[in-house]
Design a protein around this motif. Structure first.
Motif, PDB file in Angstrom:
ATOM      1  N   VAL A  26       0.818  -1.212   0.000  1.00  0.00           N
ATOM      2  CA  VAL A  26       0.000   0.000   0.000  1.00  0.00           C
ATOM      3  C   VAL A  26       0.851   1.261   0.000  1.00  0.00           C
ATOM      4  CG1 VAL A  26      -0.278  -0.158   2.519  1.00  0.00           C
ATOM      5  CG2 VAL A  26      -1.822   1.279   1.197  1.00  0.00           C
ATOM      6  N   ASP A  27       0.476   2.163  -0.879  1.00  0.00           N
ATOM      7  CA  ASP A  27       1.068   3.504  -0.921  1.00  0.00           C
ATOM      8  C   ASP A  27      -0.074   4.461  -1.274  1.00  0.00           C
ATOM      9  OD1 ASP A  27       2.381   5.851  -1.363  1.00  0.00           O
ATOM     10  OD2 ASP A  27       3.994   4.962  -2.532  1.00  0.00           O
ATOM     11  N   ILE A  28      -0.816   4.832  -0.240  1.00  0.00           N
ATOM     12  CA  ILE A  28      -2.039   5.618  -0.467  1.00  0.00           C
ATOM     13  C   ILE A  28      -1.737   6.903  -1.237  1.00  0.00           C
ATOM     14  CG2 ILE A  28      -3.835   6.975   0.730  1.00  0.00           C
ATOM     15  CD1 ILE A  28      -4.295   3.883   0.699  1.00  0.00           C
ATOM     16  N   LEU A  29      -0.680   7.601  -0.848  1.00  0.00           N
ATOM     17  CA  LEU A  29      -0.281   8.861  -1.526  1.00  0.00           C
ATOM     18  C   LEU A  29       1.068   8.618  -2.182  1.00  0.00           C
ATOM     19  CD1 LEU A  29      -1.297  11.339   1.325  1.00  0.00           C
ATOM     20  CD2 LEU A  29      -2.631  10.726  -0.699  1.00  0.00           C
ATOM     21  N   ARG A  30       1.070   8.321  -3.536  1.00  0.00           N
ATOM     22  CA  ARG A  30      -0.139   8.089  -4.278  1.00  0.00           C
ATOM     23  C   ARG A  30      -0.052   6.825  -5.162  1.00  0.00           C
ATOM     24  NH1 ARG A  30       0.435  13.586  -7.397  1.00  0.00           N
ATOM     25  NH2 ARG A  30       2.604  13.060  -6.951  1.00  0.00           N
ATOM     26  N   ALA A  31       1.057   6.106  -5.090  1.00  0.00           N
ATOM     27  CA  ALA A  31       1.331   5.091  -6.120  1.00  0.00           C
ATOM     28  C   ALA A  31       0.260   4.008  -6.248  1.00  0.00           C
ATOM     29  CB  ALA A  31       2.693   4.452  -5.878  1.00  0.00           C
ATOM     30  N   THR A 101       8.692   6.955  -5.988  1.00  0.00           N
ATOM     31  CA  THR A 101       9.685   7.026  -4.904  1.00  0.00           C
ATOM     32  C   THR A 101       9.550   5.855  -3.932  1.00  0.00           C
ATOM     33  OG1 THR A 101       9.518   9.428  -5.076  1.00  0.00           O
ATOM     34  CG2 THR A 101      10.666   8.554  -3.135  1.00  0.00           C
ATOM     35  N   ASN A 102       8.320   5.533  -3.553  1.00  0.00           N
ATOM     36  CA  ASN A 102       8.121   4.538  -2.480  1.00  0.00           C
ATOM     37  C   ASN A 102       7.288   3.319  -2.891  1.00  0.00           C
ATOM     38  OD1 ASN A 102       9.234   6.483  -0.384  1.00  0.00           O
ATOM     39  ND2 ASN A 102       7.462   7.647  -1.120  1.00  0.00           N
ATOM     40  N   GLY A 103       6.207   3.568  -3.611  1.00  0.00           N
ATOM     41  CA  GLY A 103       5.209   2.515  -3.834  1.00  0.00           C
ATOM     42  C   GLY A 103       5.717   1.345  -4.646  1.00  0.00           C
ATOM     43  N   ALA A 143       4.254   1.358   2.275  1.00  0.00           N
ATOM     44  CA  ALA A 143       5.395   1.884   1.508  1.00  0.00           C
ATOM     45  C   ALA A 143       6.173   2.924   2.318  1.00  0.00           C
ATOM     46  CB  ALA A 143       4.901   2.482   0.196  1.00  0.00           C
ATOM     47  N   GLY A 144       5.443   3.674   3.165  1.00  0.00           N
ATOM     48  CA  GLY A 144       6.109   4.709   3.963  1.00  0.00           C
ATOM     49  C   GLY A 144       6.749   5.760   3.078  1.00  0.00           C
ATOM     50  N   TRP A 145       7.724   6.434   3.626  1.00  0.00           N
ATOM     51  CA  TRP A 145       8.448   7.447   2.835  1.00  0.00           C
ATOM     52  C   TRP A 145       9.949   7.269   3.034  1.00  0.00           C
ATOM     53  CZ3 TRP A 145      11.321  11.998   4.284  1.00  0.00           C
ATOM     54  CH2 TRP A 145      11.702  12.754   3.176  1.00  0.00           C
TER      55      TRP A 145
END
Ligand SMILES: O=C(O)[C@H](CS(=O)(=O)O)OP(=O)(O)O
Ligand code: MG
Length: 241
Positions: A26-31, A101-103, A143-145
């Motif tokens: 999960v990467d809600i914002l935004r991937a 970047t993260n997702g 996913a975090g940042w």
């Protein structure tokens, strides 16, 4: 009864055994919100990759290429990381290679699990139903940042734990923390996240519309799952068979 647990960063994945588990990346914002939207808009397959150059290479096989770094569409790519960029018929029937970047990192680092599902608030119910049918132990991978904890992915984890509370045990502290956070915030997620690092960090990009959209629940009956080296929408397969 199967269990549900939460990993707050892909960098913590070495602490977990993914064998025989279902991972929800999960990467809600935004991937992952964007990937779910792309499938809802008719994308055929999505290739999540970690590096810009690898992503660029997919153009040669007819893929649309999508890339984001630090919130901005990377130069020379067809698409960025805003769900609204995938909504004007441009992705219908197309394969997409994407790096963010993260997702995309969270997805690729989870790929040894028995099943990898891409989750977002936008397809929360489809994800919950699939997990209940599978009956495997579940690990939500936030996913975090850049390796750090974030609020928005943890809120999703809490929402999923809440949806599955009757059929999954969630007696670990990570799942408990996520569900308590979600219960505190769910009446107004947009306001709750106003002080979050993502919202403050990308404030100058004026993506409030994206944030509000990504926090909407159960908009799409879409179920992206990892198959071999790509994501496909299992809901499309269900319609075809
Ligand atoms: O595009 C996004 O919203 C973020 C940007 S940042 O890394 O949080 O600054 O990327 P994502 O991979 O979707 O977390
Ligand atoms: Mg993110």
């Amino acid at each position: 009864m199967p269990s549900i647990d939460v990993c707050f960063s892909p960098e913590l994945l070495h602490l977990y055994d993914l064998k025989g588990k279902a991972v929800v990346a999960v990467d809600i914002l935004r991937a992952t919100s964007t990937m779910v939207t792309a499938f809802a808009e008719g994308a055929a397959q999505i290739f999540p990759v970690m590096e810009l150059e690898e992503c660029r290479g997919f153009a040669a096989q007819g893929c649309l290429t999508a890339a984001e770094r630090n919130g901005i569409k990377a130069e020379g790519f067809d698409l960025g990381n805003s769900p609204f960029g995938y909504m004007d018929g441009n992705v219908l029937g197309r394969d997409i290679a994407i790096t963010t970047t993260n997702g995309t990192r969270a997805i690729r680092m989870s790929e040894t699990a028995e099943e990898v599902v891409v989750g977002a608030f936008l397809n929360l119910q489809a994800v919950a139903e699939h997990l209940a049918e599978l009956g495997l132990d579940v690990l939500v991978v936030c996913a975090g940042w850049k390796g750090q904890f974030n609020l928005e992915d943890t809120l999703f984890a809490g929402a999923l734990v809440e949806r599955l509370q009757d059929s999954f045990s969630s007696e670990n502290d990570s799942a408990l923390a996520a569900v308590y956070l979600y219960q505190t915030a769910k009446a107004d997620l947009v306001t709750f996240l106003r002080q979050s690092s993502h919202v403050r960090r990308l404030e100058h990009l004026e993506i409030h519309k994206d944030i509000e959209f990504c926090l909407r629940h159960d908009v799409y009956n879409v179920l992206p799952v990892w198959r071999h080296d790509r994501l496909v929408d299992l809901k499309v397969k269900e319609v075809e068979s």
